[in-house]
Design an enzyme around this catalytic site. Structure first.
Site, PDB file in Angstrom:
ATOM      1  N   SER D  16       0.814  -1.222   0.000  1.00  0.00           N
ATOM      2  CA  SER D  16       0.000   0.000   0.000  1.00  0.00           C
ATOM      3  C   SER D  16       0.845   1.269   0.000  1.00  0.00           C
ATOM      4  O   SER D  16       0.404   2.300  -0.503  1.00  0.00           O
ATOM      5  CB  SER D  16      -0.926   0.014   1.215  1.00  0.00           C
ATOM      6  N   ASP D 190       0.125   5.841  11.759  1.00  0.00           N
ATOM      7  CA  ASP D 190       0.179   4.484  12.308  1.00  0.00           C
ATOM      8  C   ASP D 190       1.586   3.891  12.263  1.00  0.00           C
ATOM      9  O   ASP D 190       1.753   2.699  12.406  1.00  0.00           O
ATOM     10  CB  ASP D 190      -0.805   3.574  11.570  1.00  0.00           C
ATOM     11  N   HIS D 193       2.203   3.961   7.313  1.00  0.00           N
ATOM     12  CA  HIS D 193       1.850   4.665   6.080  1.00  0.00           C
ATOM     13  C   HIS D 193       2.306   6.117   6.151  1.00  0.00           C
ATOM     14  O   HIS D 193       1.653   6.938   6.805  1.00  0.00           O
ATOM     15  CB  HIS D 193       0.345   4.617   5.868  1.00  0.00           C
TER      16      HIS D 193
END
Lengths: 214, 214, 214, 214, 214, 214, 214, 214
Positions: D16, D190, D193
Site C-alpha cells: 500500500s 500508524d 503509512h
C-alpha cells in the site's frame, strides 16, 4: 440583417423553459443552461463571432409573471441589457389546471396583462429592443381547455407587443407548423417542456425575428 | 438544397467530440449527448420536420481511427445508414503529445491514411453519402507542434475525400475564421473539446455542406 | 545554503495553482493541497527536518491580484510569516480571454502593477524575505496572444521584485526549458494548471531560489 | 550521475505504501497515485525532462511477498522494465501483530527470504538494474516488538541485495535520521503509512541511490 | 457493590475516545456512539435493569481540557448529573507531537493541571461522585517520548483525584497489563483510538471502579 | 471458570441478530458486526487477553434453520472451530406471521427439529463444545401468538441441547427477567432485533454459560 | 360480492403503470410498488382481512405486449395464480408517437391482437378468472391522434375479453368520467402515468369489476 | 352520504403516522406523503371528482399533543380548514416506554386531556366539522402495558369527542377486528407505524365516519 449590434448584451428572462439548469445568480457562458437560450448563444457565437454578443439567462423555474415583477430590477434592469427577451405565461395557466391547489392566488388574465404591460413599459425606454414571445402548449386541438387558456394569454402578449411596438414571436403558431409533421410526444413529454428539437424551434423563431442569417 | 431526403438515417461516428455523453449502445433521440450531433439533430428537426430525418450518434471518447475500424460493422454498417458522418484523428495525434506513454503503439500517418481509406472504401458503395470532417486543434499558430501534426492528418482526410468524392468539411479552416474574433480559451478549454459555441461551429459547417437552409 | 532558518514560517499565497485543494481557512500539514506547495513542504521536511520549517498555503482558486489585496491582512500578515511566497497574475490575464464576459471589470496592467506593488511594499518590512514568482502560460509560441499578455504581466512582477529587492523566480523561463523536451500537453491540459510534473518544476525553481540543496 | 538512461522504463512494485491510490491495471502518468512513486516521477520529469523516463506503479495494498510472487509476471516482467524498484515486507510482519487472526498462514522469515530471493533471481538478468528497499517501521525504540521484527526482515532484504549486487536503500536507517528531529506522529499516523513528508523521505533516498542530482 | 443508585444519571465527558460518533447535542440511548460509553450503558442496562441508570455521552472529538472548560456548563453541569466521568489529556499531548503546528497555543502541564483542577472543584460539590480516568498511549516503552508525556499528564490527573477524593481509574496501567498479551496493533491502529476490545478494557476498568458485579 | 481454552476458535452462527453487519465472507476482528458477537469478542479480549481466543461470526440476516443447513460446511465446519454457538429459529416463526406470503414453504416445527438435530449431531463430535441458544420474542404475554410459537421452537432447542448434552442458554427466560424492569420498547423496536442493551443481555448470558468471570 | 375467494392469489401484469417501482423479481407485500396494485392490495387487506388474498405485481416499465409474451411463463403462469389482471397497450402505441425511432419494429394492431389473444387463450383455462383492462390516454379529445390510436387498441382488448368471456375494465371510459371534473394535468403529468388519484381511479374500477364492497 | 361539501378543505394533523414523508411546510397534492392521508385524498379524488375536495397534511413525526399546541395556529387554523382531522397520542405514551429517557417531561394523561380539549375547543367553532381519531397500538392483549396505556389515552379522546360532539373514529377498535385475521407483524413492524394495509384500515374508517360511499 442581424439587429443586435456588436458588443451588445441580450438578457432573456422567463420560466423553466428559459431556465433549463442555468447557473445562479446569473447564467452566462457555460452557465446558460441546456435549453433554447444556450442554443441562441451558440448560434450567435458561431455565425457572428465578430459581433461578440453577450447572452445572459435569468429564467427561473416555476415563475409566473408575478414572480418576474418581483425580481425585474435585480434580474433584468440592473444588468443593463441592450436587448431583452421575455417568455412568460405557461405557469400562470398551468397552476389553474394541475391541481396545485395551494395556489389560491391564481394569476388571472387581468393581472397577467397589467403586470406584463408594466414590465414592458418600464423596460422599453431603457433598451435597444424587446422581444416578446408567447407562451405555448404543444397541443393541436384548439379546444383543449389548457390550450385555449394559453391562447388567451398569448393574445395578451400579442396586444402588448403591438402597443409598445416590440418584436413579437408567436411560438404557438410556430410550433403548430412543426406539429403538422412531428407528434407532440416527440417534442415535449408533458406538452410544456420542449426537448432539444423543441428548444431549437424556439431559438430559430427568436433569431429569425432578430434578422439572423445562416 | 438539403441533400438528406425524407426518412433517411444519418449516422455520425468519431471520438469524444462526437460522443459527448451519448447513450449506449446507440445514441439517438434524447440520448444523442450534448455536443454538435445533438445540435445537428435539433436543427434538422426544427427546420425540416417534414423530412423526419433520423440522427444516430456512435462516437466513443478516446477513439483513434484504429478503434473505429474495430467497431465499424457494429456501430456503422449494421445500422444501415443512408448517410455517414466521420470525424477522427485528434486522438491519433494527441497521444503523441500528452504523455500517455503507455501508448507505445502510436497511430502514425501511414496507418491513419490506410485505415481511414479502408473504412471509406467499404462504406461509400452502401450509402447515399459520406461526410468527412477534418480533425482540428484550436490554435492559430500554424507552427505549433501539435497544430502542425493535426494539419498533417487533415491533409490525409482531404485526400481521401477527394479520392472517393465524398462531402468534405475542413473544420480547421472553419475554426480559424472564428478564431480571428474569438480567443481559443472561449471556444475550448484545452483547444480540443469545444464548448457550446465551438460545437455549433461544427454543426453549422457540417449542415452547410449538406445544403441546410435556415 | 538554505535561506529559511529553523522554526521559520513560510506562507505561500496565490490562485488555483497554489490552492490545489488546500484546507480552509488555512492550509497546513495534511491540508496543504496536492500541488507545488505540498511538494515544497515535503522536500523541506525530508531534507531539512532539523529546521522544522512551517509551510502554510493560502492560495484561493480564481484569485486575481485584486482578490489578494482584499484578504492580505487575514491570509498573509495576520499569520506572522517569516517568509512570503507570491504567485499571481494568470487569472488577471485569463479573464480577458476565456469568455467569462461578466468580468467587465478586468484587472489591466496598471491596476495589476499598482496593487502588487502595494502588497509587497507593506509586506517586505515585516518579514525576513519575499519570493515573487511570475505567472506562466505553457505555450512556446511567444506571439500567442495569451502568452504575450502573460509575459507582459511577468515583466511587471520582475520590475517589482527588483524595486523591492525580493527573491525572484521566473517560472515562464523555467518552464520554457522543460518545454524543449516535454510537450505542453504532458505538463498541463489547459496550459495553465500543471500536473504533478509541472508542479515539481515550480517547487524546484522556488526552492532553488532559496538555496535548497538536495 | 543519474543511472537511468533516456527513454528507460522504471517499474516500482510493492504494497500500500507504493500503491497509494494508483490506477488499475497499471499506474502511469496521472494514475501513479499520491505517494512516493508519484514524487519520484515528478522529480525525474522536472529535473531530467530530456531523458523522458517512464515510471510505472504496480504496488497493491495489503500485499506480502507471497502476493508479489503471484503477480510477478503480469505486473513486472510482462511490462519489460529497464529498472525495477521493490519495497515489500511490512505486511508480512504486520499480520503477525494486528490481530487479523484469520491469517493462520503467516509469511515467516524463511518464506520471505526464499520468495524475495526467487523474484530477484528471475528479474536481475532481464533488466538494467534493481533497487531493493527495506521495509520500515517509524519507531525509534529498537526493542519494540514490531520494530525488531521489521528489522529482521530488512536484514533479509539487505542480504539478497548483496547476493545479487542490486542497488540497496535502507529506508529504516534513513527514517531514523529524520526521526531524530521529527516525531513519528508527524510522519505517519500508524507508524507504517507515511504522509507527504515521509513519502518524500523515501523518494529522496530512492533517487539518491540512483545518482539523482538536484 | 454498584455505587450508582437507581434512577441516577451518569454523564461522561471527554475527547474522541468518548465521543465515538455520539448524537448531538446530547448522546443518549441509541445515540451513545460506538465506543466505551455505549458498552458501559449496555452492561449497566443488562446487569442492573432494576436500577434504570441513565447514561449520557458528551464527549467531543479533538477536545483538550481547555475545550472542556468552554462547554462545562452546557455539557456537564446543566444536565444535572448524579455522577460524572471524565477522560481528557491525550489531545493536549498529541498536538505537541503530530505536526499540527498551527496549535501554537499548546496546552502545557501547568494549564492542564489548573484547568482540570478547576473543573473538578466546581463539580464535586454538586454530584454524588466523579470518576477521573487518566489519558493513555498504547505503547509499552515507557521512554517513548509521547508515552512519557502522557504519563506526565496522567500523574496530574492522579494528583487531582487524590486532592478531591474522587474515584480514579489508571487506564494506562490497565492497558499495560493487556499489552503483555496483546500487541498494540490489535488494540488501536494509532495507539490512541481503541477498537472494540480496547474500548471494553476501558468500560471494564470504569465499571470495576464503580463496584460493578457481573 | 472460563471453559474456552487459550488459542481456541469460537464460531457463532445464526440469523440477523447474529449477523448485525458483519464482514463477508467471514466476520472477524473489526468485521464482527455491531451486535452481541462483537460484545462477546470485546469482553473475552478485555478479560482474558492471555487466552487469545478467536471469535468468528457467520450469522446471515433472514436465515432460518434450513438456510443454516445449506451453508453448514462452508460457514461452520470448514472453519475448524473449537467451539460453536448457534442461535436460530425466530425467522422460522416470523415468516408465519409477517405477511411474507411468498414463503409458501414455511419451516414448521418438525422440519426445524429434524434439521437442527442433524446439524448438532454432525458438529458435536468435531468440536470441544456447542452452545445452543433459544430464539426469543421480547413479549411478556405468554399467550401472544408469536411468543407462543417462539416458545414452541425454544422447547425444541432445549430438547436437542439435552439429547446431545450441549451448553444451553434460554434467552427467552433471560430476557423475561430484564423485561420485569425494562419495557420491550427500550430493548428492541420490533421485539426481535435487540439494541445495544438487548445485545449485552445475550452476550452476558452466553458468556455466563461458558464460565466467564468479570 | 367479492369474486376472489379466501387464500387466492392474484397476479397483475403490465407496463410501467403496473410496475411503479415494485421489487424484483416478484413484487409482493412491501414490494408491490407505489401504484394502483399497492392500492388494490391495501383495499383488499383492509376490507377483506378474513380472505387473506395474496396480491403479486409483475409489471415491467416499458413493456409492450410482445415483451409480456416473452416472460409470460416466468412472470405469470409459473406463479400459479388463481386470478390474473392484465393492463397493456399504451407503450405499443406510444412508441409510434414519441420519437424513439429506434423502434423500427413497431407493435401494430394485428400483432397486438394476435399476441394478447394467445396470452389469454393459454391462461384462461388455468385460472379462476382473468381481468382485462384497456390501455388509456388521459385526453378528452377523441380525435387526438394518440388518443384515437389508444382507443383502437382498447377495442382489441374489449373484443378479446368478449371472446374469452373474461372480466373487462374499460379504463378509458372510467377516466373520461373523472376528466369531466378534473383536468388531465391533475391526474397525470404526461397523460400516461397517473398520480395517486389516477391510480385510485384504476384500483376502484378494477375492484368494482370484482365485486368489491366498501 | 359524504359530509364534506364541494370545494371544502380538509386539514389532517398528527404525528409520524399522519406525516409519512409529506412535503414542507404544507403537504398537498403530490406532497401528501405515502400514508393514510394520501389514500384518503386518492379515494376522494377518484370517487368524488365533482366535489374537488382539497386535502392538506400537516402531520409531523414525533409529535405529542404538546407539540400540536405549539403549531396549531400556523399549521391548522391559519390554513382556514372546513374540516379538521386529528390523530394524536401514541408518542405521548411511547416516550414513557421506549427508553428515550431525556424526556423527563412526559405528557401525562392530565396534560394530554387538557391540551387536546383546548385545541378542539378553539377549533370547533371555526370549522364545519372535526374528526377525532384515537391513537392505537397493534397489540391484541389488552393487559399489555403499552396497549393499556394507549387505551387510557383513547378514552380521553372519546370523552372530548363526546363533549364537543365531533365525529369520532375508534381506530383501536377498528384494528382489533382486522387483527382477528391478520397478525400484527403483517400490519406494522413495530405495532405503531402501519404499512400500506394498516394505513388503508385508517383511511377506510376515517372516510366511513364521513359518509364515504364506494
Amino acid at each position: 440583417m442581424m439587429k443586435i449590434a456588436a458588443n451588445n448584451k441580450l438578457v432573456i428572462v422567463g420560466d423553466s423553459i428559459t431556465d433549463n439548469g442555468r447557473a445562479r445568480p446569473i447564467g452566462e457562458g457555460n452557465g446558460l443552461g441546456n435549453g433554447y437560450v444556450m442554443q441562441i448563444d451558440a448560434l450567435l457565437g458561431a455565425a457572428y463571432p465578430e459581433r461578440n454578443i453577450r447572452v445572459i439567462n435569468t429564467g427561473t423555474s416555476g415563475n409566473r409573471v408575478r414572480d418576474l415583477k418581483g425580481r425585474w430590477n435585480t434580474d433584468v434592469l440592473d444588468l443593463a441589457p441592450d436587448w431583452v427577451g421575455i417568455m412568460i405565461g405557461v405557469n400562470d395557466v398551468w397552476r389553474q389546471f394541475d391541481g396545485s391547489r395551494l395556489f389560491d392566488d391564481q394569476v388571472l388574465p387581468e393581472e397577467f396583462a397589467a403586470t406584463l404591460d408594466e414590465l414592458v413599459a418600464v423596460t422599453k425606454p431603457k433598451v435597444k429592443g424587446v422581444v416578446l414571445m408567447t407562451p405555448f402548449y404543444l397541443e393541436t386541438n384548439a379546444s383543449d381547455p389548457m390550450r385555449a387558456r394559453v391562447d388567451q394569454y398569448s393574445r395578451i402578449v400579442e396586444k402588448i407587443a403591438k402597443k409598445y411596438d416590440t418584436l413579437y414571436v408567436d411560438l404557438q403558431a410556430t410550433f403548430l407548423k412543426v406539429l403538422e409533421h412531428t407528434p407532440t410526444q416527440a417534442l415535449a413529454g408533458d406538452r410544456v417542456h420542449p426537448n432539444r428539437v423543441g428548444d431549437m424551434v424556439i431559438a430559430r423563431a427568436f433569431l429569425t425575428a432578430l434578422g439572423f442569417e445562416w
